[in-house]
Design an enzyme around this catalytic site. Structure first.
Site, PDB file in Angstrom:
ATOM      1  N   GLU A 173      -6.080  -5.760   4.062  1.00  0.00           N
ATOM      2  CA  GLU A 173      -6.064  -7.031   3.248  1.00  0.00           C
ATOM      3  C   GLU A 173      -7.287  -6.921   2.320  1.00  0.00           C
ATOM      4  N   THR A 194       0.676  -1.163   0.219  1.00  0.00           N
ATOM      5  CA  THR A 194       0.085  -0.121   0.130  1.00  0.00           C
ATOM      6  C   THR A 194       0.904   1.320  -0.046  1.00  0.00           C
ATOM      7  N   GLY A 232       3.107  -3.114   8.267  1.00  0.00           N
ATOM      8  CA  GLY A 232       3.348  -3.448   9.634  1.00  0.00           C
ATOM      9  C   GLY A 232       4.780  -3.713   9.702  1.00  0.00           C
TER      10      GLY A 232
HETATM   11  C1  LIG Z   1      -3.931 -19.657   6.714  1.00  0.00           C
HETATM   12  C2  LIG Z   1      -3.114 -18.923   7.724  1.00  0.00           C
HETATM   13  C3  LIG Z   1      -3.180 -17.419   7.249  1.00  0.00           C
HETATM   14  C4  LIG Z   1      -2.509 -16.680   8.546  1.00  0.00           C
HETATM   15  C5  LIG Z   1      -3.419 -15.441   8.650  1.00  0.00           C
HETATM   16  C6  LIG Z   1      -2.958 -14.285   9.533  1.00  0.00           C
HETATM   17  C7  LIG Z   1      -1.834 -13.248   9.192  1.00  0.00           C
HETATM   18  C8  LIG Z   1      -2.144 -12.361   9.669  1.00  0.00           C
HETATM   19  C9  LIG Z   1      -1.751 -11.170   8.727  1.00  0.00           C
HETATM   20  C10 LIG Z   1      -2.486  -9.963   8.767  1.00  0.00           C
HETATM   21  C11 LIG Z   1      -2.039  -8.852   8.030  1.00  0.00           C
HETATM   22  C12 LIG Z   1      -2.637  -7.641   8.515  1.00  0.00           C
HETATM   23  C13 LIG Z   1      -2.046  -6.380   7.831  1.00  0.00           C
HETATM   24  C14 LIG Z   1      -2.533  -6.138   6.756  1.00  0.00           C
HETATM   25  C15 LIG Z   1      -1.826  -6.211   5.492  1.00  0.00           C
HETATM   26  C16 LIG Z   1      -2.420  -5.608   4.266  1.00  0.00           C
HETATM   27  O1  LIG Z   1      -3.394  -4.791   4.362  1.00  0.00           O
HETATM   28  S1  LIG Z   1      -1.371  -6.048   2.560  1.00  0.00           S
HETATM   29  C17 LIG Z   1      -1.992  -5.011   1.542  1.00  0.00           C
HETATM   30  C18 LIG Z   1      -3.309  -5.824   1.208  1.00  0.00           C
HETATM   31  N1  LIG Z   1      -4.077  -5.112  -0.051  1.00  0.00           N
HETATM   32  C19 LIG Z   1      -5.147  -5.464  -0.673  1.00  0.00           C
HETATM   33  O2  LIG Z   1      -5.822  -6.439  -0.353  1.00  0.00           O
HETATM   34  C20 LIG Z   1      -5.393  -4.591  -1.733  1.00  0.00           C
HETATM   35  C21 LIG Z   1      -6.746  -4.784  -2.413  1.00  0.00           C
HETATM   36  N2  LIG Z   1      -6.906  -4.652  -3.788  1.00  0.00           N
HETATM   37  C22 LIG Z   1      -6.893  -6.023  -4.532  1.00  0.00           C
HETATM   38  O3  LIG Z   1      -6.604  -7.088  -4.142  1.00  0.00           O
HETATM   39  C23 LIG Z   1      -6.843  -5.645  -5.984  1.00  0.00           C
HETATM   40  O4  LIG Z   1      -6.323  -4.333  -6.452  1.00  0.00           O
HETATM   41  C24 LIG Z   1      -8.254  -5.899  -6.723  1.00  0.00           C
HETATM   42  C25 LIG Z   1      -9.172  -5.380  -5.637  1.00  0.00           C
HETATM   43  C26 LIG Z   1      -8.641  -7.422  -6.499  1.00  0.00           C
HETATM   44  C27 LIG Z   1      -8.440  -5.565  -8.177  1.00  0.00           C
HETATM   45  O5  LIG Z   1      -7.252  -5.807  -8.747  1.00  0.00           O
HETATM   46  P1  LIG Z   1      -6.989  -5.455 -10.361  1.00  0.00           P
HETATM   47  O6  LIG Z   1      -5.880  -5.738 -10.795  1.00  0.00           O
HETATM   48  O7  LIG Z   1      -7.619  -4.200 -10.509  1.00  0.00           O
HETATM   49  O8  LIG Z   1      -7.993  -6.418 -10.978  1.00  0.00           O
HETATM   50  P2  LIG Z   1      -9.337  -6.244 -11.637  1.00  0.00           P
HETATM   51  O9  LIG Z   1      -9.147  -5.496 -12.895  1.00  0.00           O
HETATM   52  O10 LIG Z   1     -10.433  -5.700 -10.716  1.00  0.00           O
HETATM   53  O11 LIG Z   1      -9.679  -7.985 -12.132  1.00  0.00           O
HETATM   54  C28 LIG Z   1      -9.054  -8.530 -12.773  1.00  0.00           C
HETATM   55  C29 LIG Z   1      -9.445 -10.232 -12.497  1.00  0.00           C
HETATM   56  O12 LIG Z   1      -8.248 -10.629 -11.692  1.00  0.00           O
HETATM   57  C30 LIG Z   1      -9.027 -11.197 -10.748  1.00  0.00           C
HETATM   58  N3  LIG Z   1      -8.410 -11.198  -9.564  1.00  0.00           N
HETATM   59  C31 LIG Z   1      -8.136 -10.197  -8.717  1.00  0.00           C
HETATM   60  N4  LIG Z   1      -7.662 -10.632  -7.807  1.00  0.00           N
HETATM   61  C32 LIG Z   1      -7.234 -11.915  -7.702  1.00  0.00           C
HETATM   62  C33 LIG Z   1      -6.472 -12.835  -6.815  1.00  0.00           C
HETATM   63  N5  LIG Z   1      -6.084 -12.431  -5.744  1.00  0.00           N
HETATM   64  N6  LIG Z   1      -6.813 -13.975  -7.162  1.00  0.00           N
HETATM   65  C34 LIG Z   1      -7.224 -14.605  -8.307  1.00  0.00           C
HETATM   66  N7  LIG Z   1      -7.871 -13.467  -9.198  1.00  0.00           N
HETATM   67  C35 LIG Z   1      -7.973 -12.509  -8.708  1.00  0.00           C
HETATM   68  C36 LIG Z   1     -10.516 -10.727 -10.631  1.00  0.00           C
HETATM   69  O13 LIG Z   1     -11.392 -11.390 -10.141  1.00  0.00           O
HETATM   70  C37 LIG Z   1     -10.698 -10.442 -12.115  1.00  0.00           C
HETATM   71  O14 LIG Z   1     -11.199 -11.346 -12.857  1.00  0.00           O
HETATM   72  P3  LIG Z   1     -12.042 -11.310 -13.892  1.00  0.00           P
HETATM   73  O15 LIG Z   1     -13.409 -10.731 -13.477  1.00  0.00           O
HETATM   74  O16 LIG Z   1     -12.129 -12.692 -14.445  1.00  0.00           O
HETATM   75  O17 LIG Z   1     -11.532 -10.405 -15.011  1.00  0.00           O
HETATM   76  C1  LIG Z   2      -4.323  -1.515  10.486  1.00  0.00           C
HETATM   77  C2  LIG Z   2      -3.858  -1.680   9.105  1.00  0.00           C
HETATM   78  C3  LIG Z   2      -2.721  -2.496   8.795  1.00  0.00           C
HETATM   79  C4  LIG Z   2      -2.420  -2.509   7.438  1.00  0.00           C
HETATM   80  N1  LIG Z   2      -1.116  -3.261   6.936  1.00  0.00           N
HETATM   81  C5  LIG Z   2      -0.826  -3.234   5.749  1.00  0.00           C
HETATM   82  C6  LIG Z   2       0.558  -3.787   5.579  1.00  0.00           C
HETATM   83  O1  LIG Z   2       1.101  -4.511   6.525  1.00  0.00           O
HETATM   84  N2  LIG Z   2       0.949  -3.775   4.184  1.00  0.00           N
HETATM   85  C7  LIG Z   2       0.148  -2.907   3.273  1.00  0.00           C
HETATM   86  O2  LIG Z   2       0.842  -3.114   1.984  1.00  0.00           O
HETATM   87  N3  LIG Z   2      -0.808  -2.373   3.524  1.00  0.00           N
HETATM   88  C8  LIG Z   2      -1.284  -2.409   4.882  1.00  0.00           C
HETATM   89  N4  LIG Z   2      -2.541  -1.595   4.954  1.00  0.00           N
HETATM   90  C9  LIG Z   2      -3.277  -0.995   3.931  1.00  0.00           C
HETATM   91  C10 LIG Z   2      -4.586  -1.581   3.622  1.00  0.00           C
HETATM   92  O3  LIG Z   2      -4.386  -2.611   2.966  1.00  0.00           O
HETATM   93  C11 LIG Z   2      -5.389  -0.629   2.881  1.00  0.00           C
HETATM   94  O4  LIG Z   2      -5.654   0.316   3.558  1.00  0.00           O
HETATM   95  C12 LIG Z   2      -6.502  -1.369   2.275  1.00  0.00           C
HETATM   96  O5  LIG Z   2      -6.361  -2.236   1.072  1.00  0.00           O
HETATM   97  C13 LIG Z   2      -7.569  -0.316   1.782  1.00  0.00           C
HETATM   98  O6  LIG Z   2      -6.784   0.578   0.818  1.00  0.00           O
HETATM   99  P1  LIG Z   2      -7.078   1.956   0.870  1.00  0.00           P
HETATM  100  O7  LIG Z   2      -6.684   2.403   2.141  1.00  0.00           O
HETATM  101  O8  LIG Z   2      -6.471   2.624  -0.399  1.00  0.00           O
HETATM  102  O9  LIG Z   2      -8.568   2.638   0.909  1.00  0.00           O
HETATM  103  P2  LIG Z   2      -9.413   3.214  -0.583  1.00  0.00           P
HETATM  104  O10 LIG Z   2      -9.665   2.245  -1.434  1.00  0.00           O
HETATM  105  O11 LIG Z   2      -8.846   4.705  -0.676  1.00  0.00           O
HETATM  106  O12 LIG Z   2     -10.982   3.285   0.249  1.00  0.00           O
HETATM  107  C14 LIG Z   2     -11.421   4.332   0.327  1.00  0.00           C
HETATM  108  C15 LIG Z   2     -12.977   4.375   0.293  1.00  0.00           C
HETATM  109  O13 LIG Z   2     -12.984   4.249  -1.458  1.00  0.00           O
HETATM  110  C16 LIG Z   2     -13.877   3.242  -1.682  1.00  0.00           C
HETATM  111  N5  LIG Z   2     -13.315   2.523  -2.842  1.00  0.00           N
HETATM  112  C17 LIG Z   2     -12.032   2.513  -3.449  1.00  0.00           C
HETATM  113  N6  LIG Z   2     -12.006   2.002  -4.542  1.00  0.00           N
HETATM  114  C18 LIG Z   2     -13.216   1.667  -4.934  1.00  0.00           C
HETATM  115  C19 LIG Z   2     -13.921   0.983  -5.946  1.00  0.00           C
HETATM  116  N7  LIG Z   2     -13.222   0.303  -7.031  1.00  0.00           N
HETATM  117  N8  LIG Z   2     -15.175   1.104  -6.203  1.00  0.00           N
HETATM  118  C20 LIG Z   2     -16.109   1.350  -5.157  1.00  0.00           C
HETATM  119  N9  LIG Z   2     -15.520   1.978  -3.866  1.00  0.00           N
HETATM  120  C21 LIG Z   2     -14.135   2.226  -3.889  1.00  0.00           C
HETATM  121  C22 LIG Z   2     -13.613   2.062  -0.531  1.00  0.00           C
HETATM  122  O14 LIG Z   2     -14.829   1.240  -0.583  1.00  0.00           O
HETATM  123  C23 LIG Z   2     -13.641   3.091   0.641  1.00  0.00           C
HETATM  124  O15 LIG Z   2     -15.010   3.337   0.996  1.00  0.00           O
HETATM  125  C24 LIG Z   2      -3.063  -1.713   6.469  1.00  0.00           C
HETATM  126  C25 LIG Z   2      -4.153  -0.921   6.586  1.00  0.00           C
HETATM  127  C26 LIG Z   2      -4.599  -1.008   8.111  1.00  0.00           C
HETATM  128  C27 LIG Z   2      -5.782  -0.345   8.425  1.00  0.00           C
END
Ligand SMILES: CCCCCCCCCCCCC/C=C/C(=O)SCCNC(=O)CCNC(=O)[C@H](O)C(C)(C)COP(=O)(O)OP(=O)(O)OC[C@H]1O[C@@H](n2cnc3c(N)ncnc32)[C@H](O)[C@@H]1OP(=O)(O)O
Ligand SMILES: Cc1cc2nc3c(=O)[nH]c(=O)nc-3n(C[C@H](O)[C@H](O)[C@H](O)COP(=O)(O)OP(=O)(O)OC[C@H]3O[C@@H](n4cnc5c(N)ncnc54)[C@H](O)[C@@H]3O)c2cc1C
Length: 662
Positions: A429, A147, A186
């Site tokens: 996530e 992110t 993190g």
């Molecule tokens: C089992 C034990 C596990 C242990 C668990 C505990 C671990 C604890 C760790 C906890 C960590 C906490 C801290 C947090 C960390 C983070 O937050 S890390 C950052 C996380 N970030 C996100 O999750 C970002 C969210 N965004 C996305 O995932 C993608 O951008 C999106 C929303 C999926 C969109 O991607 P984009 O490239 O724009 O794709 P599209 O154009 O929309 O779709 C294209 C097609 O691809 C398919 N697709 C998308 N993602 C996936 C995937 N992961 N796998 C398979 N396919 C995927 C999507 O469905 C589309 O398909 P079609 O419709 O067929 O085109």
């Molecule tokens: C506690 C915590 C720990 C984290 N740890 C990590 C980490 O370790 N590593 C890491 O990489 N990231 C980490 N993150 C980041 C996290 O993965 C992102 O904050 C998360 O994926 C959401 O993205 P954003 O913040 O850009 O939200 P945004 O996408 O900006 O969301 C803001 C608003 O916009 C809306 N929105 C955005 N896109 C769309 C769309 N296409 N259609 C409709 N609505 C939309 C959402 O629904 C939401 O209401 C962490 C976040 C938190 C809060």
């Protein structure tokens, strides 16, 4: 549990009322008697380490002290894990004892939860051989840096750039804008020396999409940021205070070619880009963690429910009957309505997690044989279950907190912190709405396939059945309710699809029509999730090996979940299923009967989560129910109570009072 004699008498009475064997429930919940024994044995080992105990509650520490204490304990905990592994030749069993040690979130969470899994999942065998042993033994510490300030959800829009330089066979990492700075990872703030950086790959001026790279960002001896690295911590948040979330920017920072994790796509020495079989495999770690989050939701719901149910058994307030003593607040049906759904939901999430884990393992096995057919179903299901369970779990924790009245607002209840941590999962996530819209894409495709009479994947095959069964009368049974939720999902998927078609007929293109229909699309995904949660949890209860006594109670809990959500979403059911007003009245009565039936087992049920006092970390929820004593004991730890007169009296209060006399 030999503390029974010192227990609050209400809890002793509650435990005597229980109609099932609590140990049987514990063993069922955690898998087996052996699993329970091993987990408890490991928890004992952790709790025996004196250095892991906090001298004063963390809330009294500064932001910096809290982090430093977190790192201190995380390193000791790491030693306990290592020693266990050395002694038993296997990893410790799944457990939540980290909660007892690091009350908030460990600064190593991302190392263990995402850095190591990303190397394992995205690295070639050579890359795994190079980094995994070092990472697993903590010679290097890492995080997952994806992110940025400007982009979290839309990861194709990330701005961190990795430009390949074939002359030196290196990638040059750059963050050209403020919005391109990594923000959130993190451990990044002050803990890690490595990270997986997700960046846009450029070769000869051409973009090749986002890929994961390993970058060492701090010197291993001095821990100073390496030249070209700007790194720091992002500051206090709602929770996650000890997670040490950070920011990061690169300025012409070079890493060797081998540092791009190349299991899926590769960059050859001469700069040739070799595309992977599916670029979405790069997103694999997120799928794994989303599955894990469903399991975490079960834990947080269990933790909050244990605290609130035990407290409600001990707390007496007002009268149900004027002639009787003040009632235990757990006897108010409204209180049962607030709390029992949290107990039931914890079981539902646990079963959903086990079901998802199986799906995940199968798909990973298939992917290792280059078979990708079931990846879209896994992604769609993990997205919607993570989204719905995390939001529901957050609401349940908050409801448990509110159900504890004023004392639930005390930090020492551990409910405020638990809420801050649970609710974060709605965003991290994958933000909730964004993930639900991913599932909606899958549902729209499934619907189009259903219209063409094609075979659908198991998780959406009910769409075909619902198409055939739409005229069948409603049945007020658990199976009938599960079908009802499938009809709601069917109806919402159909309506969302038809709305898109309507807008397209009006001349909108697909993307605009999608946006205009997106509120409905999100609701369709939610309904799909609810249908899965109901079906999976009911099937799990029906096929469980529990004794008749326990089985009866587990069925009551599962029915409570089904009935609760029927009543909560009655409008949807009236719109999309054949339920009648009379059916709803019968179910409303059934719901009340279920609350009354579960009531005598409430304390037994939360004891069945087997969460130790150290894990609960709550004045309100301990096994012995010494609520008031603990509240006072904790209050006395306040630094303000360590002196009779605080200096502010002489500095401010006294002068103010004297001025007032003039
Ligand atoms: C089992 C034990 C596990 C242990 C668990 C505990 C671990 C604890 C760790 C906890 C960590 C906490 C801290 C947090 C960390 C983070 O937050 S890390 C950052 C996380 N970030 C996100 O999750 C970002 C969210 N965004 C996305 O995932 C993608 O951008 C999106 C929303 C999926 C969109 O991607 P984009 O490239 O724009 O794709 P599209 O154009 O929309 O779709 C294209 C097609 O691809 C398919 N697709 C998308 N993602 C996936 C995937 N992961 N796998 C398979 N396919 C995927 C999507 O469905 C589309 O398909 P079609 O419709 O067929 O085109
Ligand atoms: C506690 C915590 C720990 C984290 N740890 C990590 C980490 O370790 N590593 C890491 O990489 N990231 C980490 N993150 C980041 C996290 O993965 C992102 O904050 C998360 O994926 C959401 O993205 P954003 O913040 O850009 O939200 P945004 O996408 O900006 O969301 C803001 C608003 O916009 C809306 N929105 C955005 N896109 C769309 C769309 N296409 N259609 C409709 N609505 C939309 C959402 O629904 C939401 O209401 C962490 C976040 C938190 C809060």
């Amino acid at each position: 549990m030999s503390t029974e004699t010192k227990c609050n008498p209400d809890l002793v009475r509650e435990r005597a009322k229980c109609t099932f064997d609590v140990n049987e429930l514990i063993n069922l919940f955690y898998g087996s008697e052996k699993a329970t024994k091993e987990r408890r044995h490991f928890e004992d080992a952790v709790l025996a380490v004196k250095e892991l105990k906090d001298a004063i509650p963390e809330e009294y520490l500064s932001h910096k002290e809290r982090y430093e204490n977190g790192v201190r304990k995380a390193t000791i905990l790491r030693d306990v894990y290592r020693d266990y592994k050395a002694k038993h030749n296997r990893d410790p069993p799944p457990n939540q004892i980290t909660k007892a040690v690091i009350k908030d979130i460990s600064p190593f969470l991302l190392h263990n939860g995402m850095f190591v899994p990303t190397i394992a999942g995205q690295g070639t065998p050579e890359q795994q051989a190079e980094w995994l042993p070092k990472a697993e033994s903590m010679q290097i510490i890492g995080t997952y840096a994806q992110t940025e300030l400007g982009h979290g959800s839309f990861i194709r829009g990330l701005e961190t750039i990795a430009t390949y330089d074939p002359k030196t066979e290196e990638f040059v990492l750059n963050n050209p804008t403020l919005t391109s700075f990594k923000w959130w990872p993190g451990g990044l703030g002050s803990t890690v020396n490595h990270c997986v950086v997700v960046a846009q790959l450029y070769i000869n001026g051409k973009s090749h999409g986002i890929h994961p790279f390993i970058a060492q960002i701090r010197d291993l001896d001095t821990h100073k940021p390496l030249p070209g690295v700007k790194v720091g911590e992002i500051g206090p948040k709602m929770g996650f205070q000890t997670a040490n979330n950070g920011f990061l920017g690169f300025d012409n920072f070079r890493i060797p070619r081998k540092n791009m994790l190349m299991k899926n796509a590769q960059v050859l020495k001469d700069g040739t880009f070799v595309k992977g079989i599916n670029e979405k495999l790069t997103y694999g770690t997120m799928v794994m963690v989303r599955v894990g989050i469903v399991g975490d939701c079960s834990f947080y719901a269990a933790l909050a429910a244990t605290i609130a149910v035990r407290y409600s058994a001990v707390r007496h307030q007002s009268h149900i009957k004027a002639s009787e003593p003040e009632a235990q607040i757990l006897d108010y049906l409204t209180q049962q309505h607030k709390l029992f759904i949290a107990v039931a939901s914890s079981h539902v999430y646990r079963n959903a997690y086990l079901w998802m884990e199986k799906m995940y393992t199968n798909v990973m096995k298939e992917l290792s044989q280059d078979k990708q057919d079931n990846l879209p179903e896994l992604h769609a299901t993990a997205c919607c279950l993570k989204a719905v369970c995390s939001r529901d779990a957050g609401s349940l924790v908050e409801e448990c907190r509110l159900a504890c009245g004023g004392h639930g607002y005390m930090a020492s209840s551990n409910l405020p912190l638990t809420y801050g941590v649970t609710i974060a999962a709605v965003t991290y996530e994958g933000e909730r709405t964004v993930l639900l819209l991913q599932t909606a894409r899958y549902l729209m495709k499934a619907w189009m396939a259903a219209l063409k009479g094609k075979v659908l994947s198991p998780s959406v095959s009910y769409l075909l059945n619902s198409l055939k069964e739409s005229k069948k009368p409603w049945q007020n049974t658990p199976e009938g309710i599960v079908k009802g939720f499938q009809h709601v999902s069917f109806g919402k998927v159909k309506a969302a699809y038809e709305t898109i078609q309507k807008y397209m007929k009006q001349g909108k293109d697909y993307e605009d029509a999608w946006n205009l229909a997106s509120v409905q699309l999100v609701k369709a995904s939610e309904a799909h999730s609810r249908a899965i949660l109901c079906e999976v949890s009911w099937e799990a209860v029906c096929s469980s090996s529990a004794s008749p006594n326990l089985s009866r109670v587990l069925q009551q809990l599962a029915q409570l979940y089904l009935t609760y959500w029927t009543l909560e979403t009655s409008g949807d059911l009236l719109l999309y299923s054949n339920i009648t007003k009379d059916d709803l009245i019968i179910l409303r009565d059934k719901y009340e009967e279920l609350l009354v039936a579960i009531r005598p087992n409430a304390v037994g049920l939360v004891d069945g989560f087997d969460l130790r006092d150290e894990i609960l970390n709550s004045t309100l929820g301990s096994y012995d129910g010494r609520v008031y004593e603990r509240l006072m004991e904790e209050a006395l730890k306040s630094p303000l109570n360590q002196e009779t007169v605080n200096s502010s009296f002489h500095k401010y209060l006294k002068p103010m009072m004297e001025k007032a006399k003039l």
